[in-house]
Scaffold this motif. Structure first.
Motif, PDB file in Angstrom:
ATOM      1  N   MET A   1       0.861  -1.179   0.000  1.00  0.00           N
ATOM      2  CA  MET A   1       0.000   0.000   0.000  1.00  0.00           C
ATOM      3  C   MET A   1       0.898   1.229   0.000  1.00  0.00           C
ATOM      4  O   MET A   1       1.719   1.403   0.894  1.00  0.00           O
ATOM      5  CB  MET A   1      -0.916  -0.002   1.222  1.00  0.00           C
ATOM      6  N   SER A   2       0.740   2.084  -0.988  1.00  0.00           N
ATOM      7  CA  SER A   2       1.665   3.187  -1.206  1.00  0.00           C
ATOM      8  C   SER A   2       1.385   4.386  -0.307  1.00  0.00           C
ATOM      9  O   SER A   2       0.232   4.657   0.042  1.00  0.00           O
ATOM     10  CB  SER A   2       1.582   3.665  -2.654  1.00  0.00           C
ATOM     11  N   PHE A   3       2.456   5.115   0.024  1.00  0.00           N
ATOM     12  CA  PHE A   3       2.268   6.464   0.544  1.00  0.00           C
ATOM     13  C   PHE A   3       1.803   7.313  -0.634  1.00  0.00           C
ATOM     14  O   PHE A   3       2.429   7.359  -1.677  1.00  0.00           O
ATOM     15  CB  PHE A   3       3.566   7.032   1.119  1.00  0.00           C
ATOM     16  N   GLY A   4       0.717   7.985  -0.452  1.00  0.00           N
ATOM     17  CA  GLY A   4       0.055   8.681  -1.559  1.00  0.00           C
ATOM     18  C   GLY A   4      -1.340   8.109  -1.696  1.00  0.00           C
ATOM     19  O   GLY A   4      -2.328   8.835  -1.753  1.00  0.00           O
ATOM     20  N   SER A   5      -1.397   6.795  -1.697  1.00  0.00           N
ATOM     21  CA  SER A   5      -2.696   6.120  -1.585  1.00  0.00           C
ATOM     22  C   SER A   5      -3.141   6.177  -0.127  1.00  0.00           C
ATOM     23  O   SER A   5      -4.279   6.536   0.166  1.00  0.00           O
ATOM     24  CB  SER A   5      -2.583   4.672  -2.053  1.00  0.00           C
ATOM     25  N   LEU A   6      -2.234   5.813   0.792  1.00  0.00           N
ATOM     26  CA  LEU A   6      -2.483   5.970   2.219  1.00  0.00           C
ATOM     27  C   LEU A   6      -1.868   7.281   2.704  1.00  0.00           C
ATOM     28  O   LEU A   6      -0.940   7.816   2.101  1.00  0.00           O
ATOM     29  CB  LEU A   6      -1.889   4.809   3.019  1.00  0.00           C
ATOM     30  N   SER A   7      -2.378   7.770   3.798  1.00  0.00           N
ATOM     31  CA  SER A   7      -1.866   9.008   4.371  1.00  0.00           C
ATOM     32  C   SER A   7      -0.528   8.776   5.065  1.00  0.00           C
ATOM     33  O   SER A   7      -0.158   7.641   5.383  1.00  0.00           O
ATOM     34  CB  SER A   7      -2.870   9.581   5.377  1.00  0.00           C
ATOM     35  N   ALA A   8       0.176   9.854   5.315  1.00  0.00           N
ATOM     36  CA  ALA A   8       1.470   9.776   5.987  1.00  0.00           C
ATOM     37  C   ALA A   8       1.334   9.136   7.362  1.00  0.00           C
ATOM     38  O   ALA A   8       2.126   8.271   7.754  1.00  0.00           O
ATOM     39  CB  ALA A   8       2.080  11.168   6.105  1.00  0.00           C
ATOM     40  N   LYS A   9       0.308   9.547   8.113  1.00  0.00           N
ATOM     41  CA  LYS A   9       0.157   9.020   9.471  1.00  0.00           C
ATOM     42  C   LYS A   9      -0.271   7.556   9.457  1.00  0.00           C
ATOM     43  O   LYS A   9       0.069   6.807  10.371  1.00  0.00           O
ATOM     44  CB  LYS A   9      -0.838   9.875  10.255  1.00  0.00           C
ATOM     45  N   ALA A  10      -1.003   7.155   8.422  1.00  0.00           N
ATOM     46  CA  ALA A  10      -1.370   5.738   8.313  1.00  0.00           C
ATOM     47  C   ALA A  10      -0.137   4.895   8.045  1.00  0.00           C
ATOM     48  O   ALA A  10       0.059   3.838   8.660  1.00  0.00           O
ATOM     49  CB  ALA A  10      -2.403   5.551   7.204  1.00  0.00           C
TER      50      ALA A  10
ATOM     51  N   GLY B   1       7.181  -7.546  14.874  1.00  0.00           N
ATOM     52  CA  GLY B   1       8.197  -8.391  14.250  1.00  0.00           C
ATOM     53  C   GLY B   1       7.816  -8.828  12.859  1.00  0.00           C
ATOM     54  O   GLY B   1       8.230  -9.899  12.397  1.00  0.00           O
ATOM     55  N   ALA B   2       7.020  -8.026  12.156  1.00  0.00           N
ATOM     56  CA  ALA B   2       6.575  -8.358  10.802  1.00  0.00           C
ATOM     57  C   ALA B   2       7.316  -7.475   9.795  1.00  0.00           C
ATOM     58  O   ALA B   2       8.201  -6.715  10.155  1.00  0.00           O
ATOM     59  CB  ALA B   2       5.063  -8.159  10.690  1.00  0.00           C
ATOM     60  N   TYR B   3       6.934  -7.581   8.510  1.00  0.00           N
ATOM     61  CA  TYR B   3       7.506  -6.671   7.514  1.00  0.00           C
ATOM     62  C   TYR B   3       6.423  -5.810   6.892  1.00  0.00           C
ATOM     63  O   TYR B   3       5.224  -6.105   6.968  1.00  0.00           O
ATOM     64  CB  TYR B   3       8.322  -7.417   6.456  1.00  0.00           C
ATOM     65  N   HIS B   4       6.862  -4.727   6.265  1.00  0.00           N
ATOM     66  CA  HIS B   4       5.971  -3.716   5.698  1.00  0.00           C
ATOM     67  C   HIS B   4       6.318  -3.554   4.225  1.00  0.00           C
ATOM     68  O   HIS B   4       7.408  -3.123   3.883  1.00  0.00           O
ATOM     69  CB  HIS B   4       6.196  -2.397   6.450  1.00  0.00           C
ATOM     70  N   ASN B   5       5.392  -3.929   3.342  1.00  0.00           N
ATOM     71  CA  ASN B   5       5.595  -3.741   1.907  1.00  0.00           C
ATOM     72  C   ASN B   5       5.249  -2.296   1.558  1.00  0.00           C
ATOM     73  O   ASN B   5       4.175  -1.802   1.917  1.00  0.00           O
ATOM     74  CB  ASN B   5       4.704  -4.717   1.138  1.00  0.00           C
ATOM     75  N   THR B   6       6.145  -1.621   0.839  1.00  0.00           N
ATOM     76  CA  THR B   6       5.981  -0.182   0.598  1.00  0.00           C
ATOM     77  C   THR B   6       4.873   0.148  -0.376  1.00  0.00           C
ATOM     78  O   THR B   6       4.388   1.277  -0.401  1.00  0.00           O
ATOM     79  CB  THR B   6       7.281   0.427   0.034  1.00  0.00           C
ATOM     80  N   GLY B   7       4.450  -0.820  -1.218  1.00  0.00           N
ATOM     81  CA  GLY B   7       3.615  -0.434  -2.347  1.00  0.00           C
ATOM     82  C   GLY B   7       4.479   0.283  -3.372  1.00  0.00           C
ATOM     83  O   GLY B   7       5.671   0.520  -3.157  1.00  0.00           O
ATOM     84  N   GLU B   8       3.875   0.654  -4.502  1.00  0.00           N
ATOM     85  CA  GLU B   8       4.688   1.184  -5.588  1.00  0.00           C
ATOM     86  C   GLU B   8       4.905   2.690  -5.532  1.00  0.00           C
ATOM     87  O   GLU B   8       5.387   3.293  -6.488  1.00  0.00           O
ATOM     88  CB  GLU B   8       4.091   0.795  -6.945  1.00  0.00           C
ATOM     89  N   GLY B   9       4.578   3.327  -4.412  1.00  0.00           N
ATOM     90  CA  GLY B   9       4.740   4.771  -4.301  1.00  0.00           C
ATOM     91  C   GLY B   9       6.109   5.218  -3.850  1.00  0.00           C
ATOM     92  O   GLY B   9       6.319   6.407  -3.591  1.00  0.00           O
ATOM     93  N   GLY B  10       7.057   4.301  -3.738  1.00  0.00           N
ATOM     94  CA  GLY B  10       8.402   4.663  -3.299  1.00  0.00           C
ATOM     95  C   GLY B  10       8.562   4.517  -1.795  1.00  0.00           C
ATOM     96  O   GLY B  10       7.598   4.327  -1.054  1.00  0.00           O
TER      97      GLY B  10
ATOM     98  N   HIS C   1     -10.916   5.992  -3.094  1.00  0.00           N
ATOM     99  CA  HIS C   1     -10.533   6.617  -4.361  1.00  0.00           C
ATOM    100  C   HIS C   1     -10.938   8.081  -4.449  1.00  0.00           C
ATOM    101  O   HIS C   1     -10.660   8.743  -5.450  1.00  0.00           O
ATOM    102  CB  HIS C   1     -11.193   5.854  -5.511  1.00  0.00           C
ATOM    103  N   THR C   2     -11.582   8.620  -3.405  1.00  0.00           N
ATOM    104  CA  THR C   2     -12.113   9.991  -3.477  1.00  0.00           C
ATOM    105  C   THR C   2     -11.272  11.008  -2.727  1.00  0.00           C
ATOM    106  O   THR C   2     -11.551  12.207  -2.808  1.00  0.00           O
ATOM    107  CB  THR C   2     -13.538  10.034  -2.890  1.00  0.00           C
ATOM    108  N   ASN C   3     -10.285  10.555  -1.959  1.00  0.00           N
ATOM    109  CA  ASN C   3      -9.471  11.416  -1.096  1.00  0.00           C
ATOM    110  C   ASN C   3     -10.287  11.988   0.061  1.00  0.00           C
ATOM    111  O   ASN C   3      -9.908  12.983   0.667  1.00  0.00           O
ATOM    112  CB  ASN C   3      -8.822  12.560  -1.889  1.00  0.00           C
ATOM    113  N   ARG C   4     -11.432  11.354   0.370  1.00  0.00           N
ATOM    114  CA  ARG C   4     -12.289  11.831   1.462  1.00  0.00           C
ATOM    115  C   ARG C   4     -12.486  10.745   2.519  1.00  0.00           C
ATOM    116  O   ARG C   4     -13.543  10.684   3.154  1.00  0.00           O
ATOM    117  CB  ARG C   4     -13.646  12.287   0.919  1.00  0.00           C
ATOM    118  N   CYS C   5     -11.502   9.905   2.709  1.00  0.00           N
ATOM    119  CA  CYS C   5     -11.592   8.839   3.701  1.00  0.00           C
ATOM    120  C   CYS C   5     -11.884   9.439   5.083  1.00  0.00           C
ATOM    121  O   CYS C   5     -11.081  10.213   5.607  1.00  0.00           O
ATOM    122  CB  CYS C   5     -10.292   8.042   3.746  1.00  0.00           C
TER     123      CYS C   5
END
Length: 514
Positions: A152-161, A173-182, A413-417
């Protein structure tokens, strides 16, 4: 006193509402909705409290909502908050319904001995396989958790999320996949990271949008928390379709992280420019693995199998190829997509995974690949089914979002979560307290692993990798017939080499320790 007595009743109401609003915005940190919607937000919690009764008598039962019904969401919420997640008076599910899962318990459950890792830590559950070990990568990686955060990308999700998720995986003790947002600063709070990129090569791209190996190598060198690289071929929400990041959504921060220009729409094409054939893709994988020393895998939703067959044959011939394969379900996920794609393109996880696994098993390649499942598997019983079918780890996206406050408003998809999870609105995301939400993500993962271990022990096994397809039954055809998984999907999974939990705990590659 004369002044106070002179205040009319309606003014007292306004004063009380003002105090509540101040409390909601500036004092309380636990509830994002109350912060973002002071006073009115309390109605949501009031309605949620009587929601089961309202649905039972007026709307729908607790098992009818999609993509996650009330009981499923309630289990995630309660698990994340370390509350009672039990049910009373028996199951509400129709256990004779199509695709209902049954786990065959053993007459004598597995009993951990004294000083067993699960007696010391009841949530200890690492992956039974090591990424990159077969291909002799310089830095093999054994995920320390069988449940991890999906792309899940930063940009799709918020910074605080994103910050909450990364801090949470560190605690769990898990891992975090960045998504394709860098790779953003919000991915850098100490949690293990799988760096993921797609056709846009965000974060590792040249000015013309092509892939830059130099930037990837520097990124890995500068960020030792990166444990593996994942190349996205397609995703369940919209396989074979590109996307556009509108200029209006690109902030200075997002532009810097993704290496894109401000003020311009950014295209993610449906195809990779770094490779166009299966041999070129394998060469691309090997080039990245050699340059970074990390395990490299691919992610895809499954449809036609001809090119997968070509990949398997090439892996046999060359001894090269991906260290792990993430299979995404066509059910869709956090990525926005047209209904025609989300509803109809690519196979659901159980069909796609079983088709792919059978293919690699027929070629005797399953031992060298770590299989990761992604597609509504964030519940212990579904995970047991996935492991019985051959999965070695699972990634969760929407379940992880729910653990940090997502209410399934379905407006990602609306930026109004409204919960601040899937939006770039500073106001809406300001209600997220990463310290609290990260603890909830970690608690959800720990509760999941604890219950998954308990189910595994009930079936007579020490680790879920020992599940056989005959251990799980599923309703098929009609309400009166269930079949074991191996008879439903017509294969038996390959035996996963496993000694005991202590051996996994002592592994030098566990959780990126190397």
């Amino acid at each position: 006193m004369d002044f106070i007595s002179g205040i009319s009743w309606w003014m007292w109401i306004l004063i009380v509402l003002l105090i509540v609003a101040i409390r909601d915005i500036f004092i309380q940190k636990a509830h994002t909705i109350s912060h973002n919607y002071p006073i009115v937000g309390h109605l949501r919690y009031m309605l949620e409290k009587i929601g089961p009764e309202l649905r039972q008598y007026l709307v729908a039962n607790n098992r009818e909502e999609l993509p996650f019904n009330r009981i499923e969401r309630g289990w995630v919420y309660a698990s994340a908050k370390h509350e009672n997640n039990y049910e009373g008076f028996g199951t509400e599910r129709d256990i004779y319904a199509h695709q209902h899962i049954f786990i065959n318990n053993a007459m004598m459950p597995f009993k951990p001995k004294e000083n067993h890792p699960n007696e010391i830590d009841k949530t200890f559950l690492p992956c039974a396989k090591v990424m990159g070990l077969h291909n002799k990568r310089k830095k093999p990686f054994r995920p320390a958790s069988v449940i991890n955060v999906s792309a899940m990308s930063f940009g799709s999700l918020s910074a605080k999320a994103v910050e909450s998720l990364n801090k949470g995986v560190k605690m769990a003790g898990a891992y975090h996949n960045t998504g394709e947002g860098g790779l953003s600063p919000y991915h850098s709070y100490g949690g293990d990271v799988i760096f993921h990129f797609g056709t846009g090569y965000f974060g590792v791209r040249n000015e013309d949008g092509t892939f830059s190996l130099e930037k990837l190598v520097k990124l890995v060198e500068d960020n030792p928390s990166i444990r593996a690289i994942e190349i996205k071929l397609s995703q369940g929400a919209k396989p074979g379709k590109g996307g556009v990041l509108p200029a209006s959504k690109i902030t200075k921060e997002i532009a810097a992280i993704r290496h894109v220009e401000l003020g311009k729409d950014v295209l993610s094409p449906p195809n990779h420019s770094a490779f166009t054939t299966i041999p070129e893709m394998v060469d691309f994988i090997e080039k990245i693995a050699e340059a970074t020393g990390l395990p490299v895998g691919i992610k895809a939703a499954i449809g036609k199998l001809e090119q997968w067959e070509e990949l398997a044959d090439l892996m046999i011939k060359t001894g090269k190829g991906p260290d792990f394969i993430t299979v995404d379900g066509g059910e869709g996920g956090t990525g926005a997509a047209p209904p025609s794609f989300a509803d109809h393109v690519s196979l659901p996880w159980v069909y796609g995974f079983s088709d792919l696994y059978k293919l690699f098993q027929r070629k005797e390649l399953t031992d060298r690949i770590v299989f990761i499942g992604s597609g509504k598997l964030g519940f212990p019983a579904k995970a047991a089914m996935a492991f019985a079918m051959g999965a070695d780890c699972i990634n969760v996206a929407r379940e992880a979002m729910m653990s940090i406050g997502c209410i399934q408003a379905q407006v990602c998809h609306t930026n109004r979560c409204p919960s601040g999870v899937a939006t770039q609105s500073k106001w809406l995301q300001s209600g997220i307290d990463p310290t609290l939400k990260s603890a909830r993500l970690a608690q959800y993962f720990k509760t999941f692993r604890k219950e998954f271990i308990e189910i595994t022990h009930a079936a007579g096994y020490e680790h879920p990798c020992q599940f056989k397809m005959s251990d799980i039954e599923i309703n098929v055809d009609d309400h009166n017939l269930s079949k074991e998984l191996n008879k439903t999907y017509m294969y038996n999974k390959t035996h996963v080499p496993f000694t005991d939990m202590q051996d996994l705990k002592d592994c030098i590659y566990l959780g990126g320790n190397n």
